[in-house]
Design a protein around this motif. Structure first.
Motif, PDB file in Angstrom:
ATOM      1  N   VAL A 149       0.547  -2.975  -8.557  1.00 26.70           N
ATOM      2  CA  VAL A 149       0.297  -3.029  -7.110  1.00 26.70           C
ATOM      3  C   VAL A 149      -0.794  -4.028  -6.795  1.00 26.70           C
ATOM      4  O   VAL A 149      -0.713  -4.757  -5.797  1.00 26.70           O
TER       5      VAL A 149
ATOM      6  N   ALA B 143       0.955  10.288 -16.735  1.00 23.32           N
ATOM      7  CA  ALA B 143       0.309  10.148 -15.430  1.00 23.32           C
ATOM      8  C   ALA B 143      -0.717   9.034 -15.457  1.00 23.32           C
ATOM      9  O   ALA B 143      -0.747   8.164 -14.574  1.00 23.32           O
ATOM     10  N   VAL B 144      -1.550   9.058 -16.486  1.00 23.50           N
ATOM     11  CA  VAL B 144      -2.602   8.045 -16.554  1.00 23.50           C
ATOM     12  C   VAL B 144      -1.989   6.667 -16.745  1.00 23.50           C
ATOM     13  O   VAL B 144      -2.423   5.681 -16.143  1.00 23.50           O
ATOM     14  N   THR B 145      -0.959   6.608 -17.572  1.00 25.98           N
ATOM     15  CA  THR B 145      -0.299   5.319 -17.779  1.00 25.98           C
ATOM     16  C   THR B 145       0.285   4.809 -16.469  1.00 25.98           C
ATOM     17  O   THR B 145       0.202   3.619 -16.153  1.00 25.98           O
TER      18      THR B 145
ATOM     19  N   VAL C  31      -0.315   1.413 -10.625  1.00 29.05           N
ATOM     20  CA  VAL C  31      -1.244   1.340  -9.499  1.00 29.05           C
ATOM     21  C   VAL C  31      -2.314   0.281  -9.742  1.00 29.05           C
ATOM     22  O   VAL C  31      -2.551  -0.598  -8.927  1.00 29.05           O
ATOM     23  N   GLY C  32      -2.957   0.393 -10.914  1.00 28.73           N
ATOM     24  CA  GLY C  32      -4.062  -0.529 -11.182  1.00 28.73           C
ATOM     25  C   GLY C  32      -3.596  -1.937 -11.495  1.00 28.73           C
ATOM     26  O   GLY C  32      -4.341  -2.896 -11.316  1.00 28.73           O
TER      27      GLY C  32
ATOM     28  N   LEU D 275       1.283   6.681  -6.804  1.00 27.34           N
ATOM     29  CA  LEU D 275       0.255   7.690  -7.076  1.00 27.34           C
ATOM     30  C   LEU D 275       0.852   9.091  -6.993  1.00 27.34           C
ATOM     31  O   LEU D 275       0.515   9.978  -7.784  1.00 27.34           O
TER      32      LEU D 275
ATOM     33  N   MET E  51       1.856   1.849  -3.378  1.00 27.58           N
ATOM     34  CA  MET E  51       0.746   2.433  -4.117  1.00 27.58           C
ATOM     35  C   MET E  51       0.735   3.948  -3.928  1.00 27.58           C
ATOM     36  O   MET E  51       0.625   4.714  -4.889  1.00 27.58           O
TER      37      MET E  51
ATOM     38  N   PHE F 198       0.832  -1.206   0.000  1.00 31.42           N
ATOM     39  CA  PHE F 198       0.000   0.000   0.000  1.00 31.42           C
ATOM     40  C   PHE F 198       0.865   1.254   0.000  1.00 31.42           C
ATOM     41  O   PHE F 198       0.531   2.261  -0.628  1.00 31.42           O
TER      42      PHE F 198
ATOM     43  N   VAL G 187      -0.864   5.369 -13.545  1.00 31.56           N
ATOM     44  CA  VAL G 187      -1.950   4.850 -12.720  1.00 31.56           C
ATOM     45  C   VAL G 187      -2.390   3.490 -13.245  1.00 31.56           C
ATOM     46  O   VAL G 187      -2.547   2.525 -12.493  1.00 31.56           O
ATOM     47  N   VAL G 188      -2.613   3.391 -14.559  1.00 32.10           N
ATOM     48  CA  VAL G 188      -3.136   2.145 -15.127  1.00 32.10           C
ATOM     49  C   VAL G 188      -2.149   1.011 -14.895  1.00 32.10           C
ATOM     50  O   VAL G 188      -2.515  -0.060 -14.404  1.00 32.10           O
TER      51      VAL G 188
ATOM     52  N   VAL H 181       1.255  14.833 -13.547  1.00 29.70           N
ATOM     53  CA  VAL H 181       0.180  15.781 -13.814  1.00 29.70           C
ATOM     54  C   VAL H 181       0.708  17.196 -13.705  1.00 29.70           C
ATOM     55  O   VAL H 181       0.464  18.048 -14.559  1.00 29.70           O
TER      56      VAL H 181
END
Lengths: 206, 391, 173, 372
Positions: C67, C55-57, C63-64, C40, C36, C33, C59-60, C47
């Motif tokens: 993790v 940034a989105v990559t 993080v998504g 993030l 994570m 965590f 996260v995808v 951003v």
């Protein structure tokens, strides 16, 4: 039937899944457009059957306090307290049913010789406390006017009978003394014996 | 979360790639939405796969057998309602048949016919619950309520004949408490007709649903030999393909005078004896029950006159020393009453063979190797009533 | 203090805190965590730098994906209650100090502002970035070959994973 | 409160990726960086939070009414007309319920998890174009960002399951992790089909591209490319069902198996966060599917040019999008009350053996269709 391997099986599975889902959805959507069957309880109540076994009621003037129901109850939830008076009159203290225990099996109603305890059509019994679930079925406690009269009459009758008997005894004594004769077993027939158990198991009480 | 400090139990094992995993011990029940009462199953699971399962029963043990020794024969009838409360009529019947056999009571034919109708109606009602809760176990809510809708009617039929909706206490040793009221038989026939139509709906909605089939086929397979060895009866046994139904093999009442089929599992969707088979045996039995009911109503109206539903028997039934065993085909299997009498008005000993109890015994044998979701499906397909398991 | 600096401080705190938790926690799950949070925070930096695609990559993919897979892998592990050996800490410390030195040099070697958007370039438009990235991947002159090699590698890894994960005689259907 | 932090952070992230956006709020506060964008982020958060918490109220009511009618029951009908206020009453009840944290739970993570679950969903709400201008954040990366935000909530669920220190919760969390990671594949591929067809990632531009055409429906993706986009739409819908943990994919909370799955130990306001998330994301994913495949806010049989510009037209367009999404939500409810639940290995089977190949075929087919 559902076993098929390879591509044909794949297609078949897919088709089965989609088709059966559609069929199911067809059924549920059909009911979506029908009327609900719910009964909105406190406002509308379901009509209970004539034989419904609900909360008891007692026809107290018929009851002879024979305690058959008390004995018949498998869980001993009936408690009867009374005092027997002359003239077949009972002074009632308690005829209570513990609805914490009662399971509405109707076994108390079946053997009643006078058919005076019934399971009624009331069923809703909401109380705030368990102790309130012990209901007294008596419509009156103690004795009624008429009972008092009956007792008085019975007592008078008894007195009269006693007097008569005394008189008779005196007469008999006199007679006996006069000459040896057969006695009179004239005993007042007052006691009501508990009736025979209804062989039909209570029958149809309608 | 697992705790490494505890010593590894027999559940610990190695799986692929030398990853040492420790099995998780989960208490399923006594408060769990799908154990059908207060069953407690201690499951050891490796992830989602169950490695062992031990059922624990007895949470609602109420000493029914001991009570039978303390109350008169008539007084015990309400207690019989309560062991398999979903099939109270059938329990009444089993007990009354045992007492009647011991007391050698002659039951009037009308009472027998009505007993058969009631027993079959209650079989439908009980199987409807099995059907509904099975759907519930597998996540389908709607069939449950559809099942209840029909069951409601069935219960109101019982309410009309005996005044109660769940615990009937309708049959007493020697016959019935009441004769059927006017118009009751017609309504029974109407119920049968409507029910047959609704049955097709259940079939389309749940039985033939692909997801349902996938969830139940090849799951919890009980081979015929194993089923016999564990003493399974009822749909659990017939689901394994064994054609054994007391109504057919040892007919009681007038079951030899009506014609009906005994559905057995055929492995239609997967293996013989899987959850789907057990489930479908129940579904098919409901149709057979309506078939039996129709014949019973016809024969009853043709052969008997109203009124005569109770045998002549003494006020207090006293049975000379004897012992009898009577088994009847309950919705869940063979309900046996073994009655020992000693000449008093109370039973000397009453042993009740609850079908659910015996059927439950198979759980530790077939749960290991399945997934937790399957455990729910299997326990549901065995269709136990804890009131009867614990008595 | 502009909103940007505030955001930067928050993100930096989150990133570092996540990193610290990752390193220090005895529960592997806490570490995951923490990771994570750290990842993030880095996405937040992207951003701030106007690089929304990255940034989105982040996260995808991290993080998504990463993790979650970590968590899935370590969720059932018990806490590590072993004594930490001095040697392990020492080795890790040496690496950490070395990395810190390198990073500090890189940071102070930068010219101008080292946070926020390069004032000369202005925030990169998301749509344009994606187009550029897409073109770069599909351009024969640019990254087509590495891209294809990477995809083949991933495919091989995928097949390999399926092969390994396959249990002998799995359940039907 | 800890639980409220992640949503705020997520909306900030979404705002930040807005780039050269043309959202209402950006217009309001001037498209600049700094405090203006911060204020617009706060306002956007407020608006989105309001919408995202108002919708579940409606949907729980709808779910209970619809399921009631499908089962020949009535559903809630006591509180307010048609029981409409029932959901509000339940919400109030949840707020005042005792908030229990189990003794052995990880207190911090336990408190954080509901917020994390809500975060992605709330931020994703900001990206839905209700009409041409009624959009909180018009990110050029629209769909991609949305997918990223949807993938965030799995972390919250896993966190909740782990922090509860309950075996059922843990199992639910593991199921959720496995399910979400798997279903992102067909979902991603199907979203790619939309991206491919309109060559943009922005949901707003996608909706714009679906205007006009025959009866103003001809340009909807499922009609424009019926051979491949329609199956892709179905696949996407199924994948989104799995993503929102709706039946028949409600394994993470399967109440007949896992008691209540990952939120077994939650109560009161924290439980309501999960509840909110489930119902709001129902709308969210439906709106996503609508924007991509069902023409967004475009009104059937009414040419797009007629209804652009005025405020009334914007409202009408927003209503149309909402109605279309409601239709998809209704199907979700309908499915839930029809189907049994799938087993976890079958969930995986469905994903990898059925949805993913179909999605790939559709993707390749769409390529061919667009290049034709």
């Amino acid at each position: 039937m559902n076993r098929r391997d390879g591509f044909a099986g794949w297609v078949r599975n897919l088709w089965d899944g989609v088709f059966s889902t559609m069929v199911g959805m067809g059924i549920t959507i059909r009911y979506f457009f029908t009327k609900p069957v719910t009964v909105q309880f406190p406002e509308e109540k379901m009509e209970v059957a004539p034989r419904y076994r609900g909360i008891h009621y007692l026809e107290q003037d018929l009851c002879i306090a024979c305690r058959v129901c008390e004995k018949a109850c498998p869980i001993d939830c009936i408690e009867i307290r009374f005092k027997r008076h002359p003239g077949g009159v009972n002074e009632w203290f308690e005829f209570s049913l513990d609805y914490n225990k009662c399971m509405f099996c109707e076994l108390c109603c079946i053997p009643c010789p006078k058919s005076c305890i019934h399971e009624g059509r009331e069923y809703s019994m909401v109380r705030y406390d368990r102790s309130e679930l012990v209901l007294d079925l008596l419509t009156w406690k103690g004795m009624r006017e008429v009972d008092l009269r009956t007792i008085k009459e019975a007592e008078e009758e008894k007195k009269r009978k006693a007097a008569e008997a005394a008189a008779r005894r005196a007469a008999e004594k006199a007679k006996k003394e006069a000459a040896a004769k057969e006695g009179d077993p004239g005993k007042p027939r007052k006691k009501e014996t508990p009736g025979k158990r209804d062989p039909e198991g209570g029958g149809d009480e309608r | 979360m697992t705790d490494l400090e505890s010593t590894p139990k027999e559940g610990t094992r190695e799986i692929v790639l030398d990853v040492r995993t420790q099995d998780m011990e989960i208490n399923m029940g006594p408060q769990h939405p799908s154990t059908h009462g207060v069953l407690r199953v201690v499951i050891t699971a490796d992830g989602e796969i169950i490695t062992s399962a031990r059922p624990y029963v007895g949470y609602i043990h109420r000493c029914a057998e001991k009570i039978a020794e303390c109350v008169t024969y008539d007084q015990f009838v309400p207690y019989t309602d309560r062991y398999d409360y979903l099939a109270a009529m059938n329990n009444n019947l089993g007990y009354c048949l045992a007492v009647e056999k011991a007391a050698e009571l002659e039951v009037p034919p009308r009472a027998t016919w009505i007993r058969m109708i009631c027993a079959e109606l209650n079989r439908i009602g009980s199987h409807l619950i099995a059907f509904g809760t099975y759907g519930l176990d597998l996540g389908a809510f709607t069939p449950f309520l559809y099942g209840f809708r029909e069951r409601e009617w069935m219960m109101s039929l019982f309410e009309k004949i005996c005044g109660a909706r769940l615990t009937y206490s309708f049959m007493f040793p020697g016959g019935l408490a009441n004769d059927a009221p006017e118009g009751w038989f017609d309504e029974v026939l109407r119920f049968c007709d409507v029910f047959d139509r609704k049955w097709r709906e259940y079939d389309a909605l749940l039985t033939r649903n692909k997801i349902f089939i996938e969830r139940t086929r090849d799951v919890g397979v009980i081979p015929a030999e194993m089923a016999k060895a564990y003493g399974l009866t009822g749909p659990c046994l017939r689901g394994s393909g064994v054609r054994f139904d007391l109504r057919e093999s040892a007919p009681y009442l007038f079951y030899d005078r009506v014609s009906f089929d005994v559905p057995v599992g055929q492995g239609e969707m997967g293996t013989v004896g899987d959850c789907w088979d057990r489930y479908f045996v129940r579904m098919a039995e409901m149709l057979q029950s309506t078939r039996i009911i129709r014949q019973c109503v016809e024969l009853c109206l043709a052969e008997t006159t109203p009124g005569e539903v109770m045998a002549k028997k003494p006020k207090t039934l006293k049975i000379p020393p004897t012992e009898v065993y009577v088994g009847v085909e309950n919705p869940r299997g063979e309900l046996g009453h073994y009655l020992v009498t000693d000449g008093k008005d109370k039973a000397f000993r009453l042993k009740i063979r609850g079908p659910s109890f015996c059927n439950l015994s198979i759980i530790p044998a077939i749960l290991p190797g399945t997934m937790i979701a399957d455990a729910v499906a299997i326990i549901g397909s065995i269709d136990i009533v804890l009131g009867e398991v614990d008595r | 203090m502009s909103a940007e600096i505030l955001a930067f401080l928050v993100l930096a705190t989150a990133t570092v805190a996540g990193g610290v938790v990752t390193l220090w926690s005895r529960y592997v799950v806490h570490s995951a965590f923490g990771l994570m949070l750290s990842l993030l925070g880095v996405a937040g930096f992207y951003v701030l730098l106007g690089s929304d695609f990255l940034a989105v990559t982040q996260v995808v993919v991290y993080v998504g994906g990463v993790v979650v897979l970590y968590l899935f892998g370590v969720m059932l592990t018990p806490p590590d209650r072993e004594e930490r050996s001095i040697r392990r800490i020492a080795v890790a410390g040496i690496f950490a100090v070395a990395a810190l030195v390198v990073l500090l040099k890189a940071v102070f070697g930068m010219e101008g502002r080292w946070y926020g958007v390069d004032p000369d370039r202005g925030p990169a438009s998301g749509g344009a970035v994606i187009r550029e990235v897409g073109n770069a991947f599909m351009d024969k002159e640019a990254y087509l070959l590495p891209f294809e090699i990477a995809s083949v590698l991933l495919l091989v890894a995928l097949v390999g994973a399926v092969f390994i994960a396959r249990r002998e005689g799995g359940r039907g259907s | 409160m800890i639980s409220a932090l992640p949503p705020a952070a997520a909306i900030f992230l979404a705002q930040g990726t807005g780039g050269e956006s043309r959202s209402l709020f950006r217009d309001l506060f001037g498209a600049g960086s700094g405090w203006g964008s911060f204020a617009s982020a706060v306002l956007g958060f407020a608006v989105v939070f309001a919408v995202a918490s108002a919708l579940p109220v409606l949907f729980t009511w709808a779910e209970r009414r619809v399921s009631g009618r499908m089962q020949q029951r009535r559903g809630p009908n006591r509180v307010g007309p048609f029981g409409l206020v029932q959901a509000v009453a339940d919400g109030v009840k949840l707020m005042f319920k005792e908030d229990i944290i189990p003794a052995n739970a990880e207190r911090f993570l336990f408190a954080l998890a509901p917020g994390l679950v809500l975060a992605g969903m709330i931020a994703a709400f900001a990206l839905i174009p209700f009409s041409e201008r009624a959009i909180v954040v018009d990110a050029p990366l629209g769909v991609y960002l949305l997918a990223a935000l949807l993938s965030l909530q799995v972390l919250g669920v896993v966190m909740a399951g782990w922090a509860s220190n309950n075996k059922w919760s843990l199992l639910g969390a593991m199921r959720e992790a496995a399910q979400m990671v798997s279903y992102e594949i067909p979902m991603g591929i199907c979203l790619l089909i939309g991206v491919l067809s309109f060559s943009t990632l922005s949901l707003r531009e996608m909706s714009l591209a679906q205007a006009d055409g025959w009866l103003n429906v001809g340009n909807w993706l499922i009609f424009r490319n019926p051979l491949f986009a329609f199956p892709a739409f179905v696949v996407l819908y199924v994948a989104l069902l799995a993503n929102t943990k709706r039946a028949p994919f409600d394994l993470p909370e399967a109440e007949s198996e896992l008691v209540s799955g990952f939120h077994t130990e939650y109560s009161g306001i924290r439980f309501s966060f999960f509840f909110l998330e489930e119902y709001a994301s129902m709308f969210l994913v439906s709106a996503l599917a609508v924007c991509m495949f069902l023409g967004g806010w475009n009104i059937p049989f009414l040419p797009g040019s007629v209804v652009t510009g005025s405020v009334g037209a914007e409202i009408l367009a927003a209503l149309v999008l909402i109605v279309k999404s409601f239709a998809l939500v209704f199907v979700m409810i309908w499915l839930r009350w029809t189907l049994p639940r799938i087993r976890i290995d079958q969930v995986m089977n469905l994903c990898y053996k059925y949805l993913t190949p179909i999605a790939f075929v559709c993707l390749i087919g769409t390529c061919w269709w667009e290049l034709r």
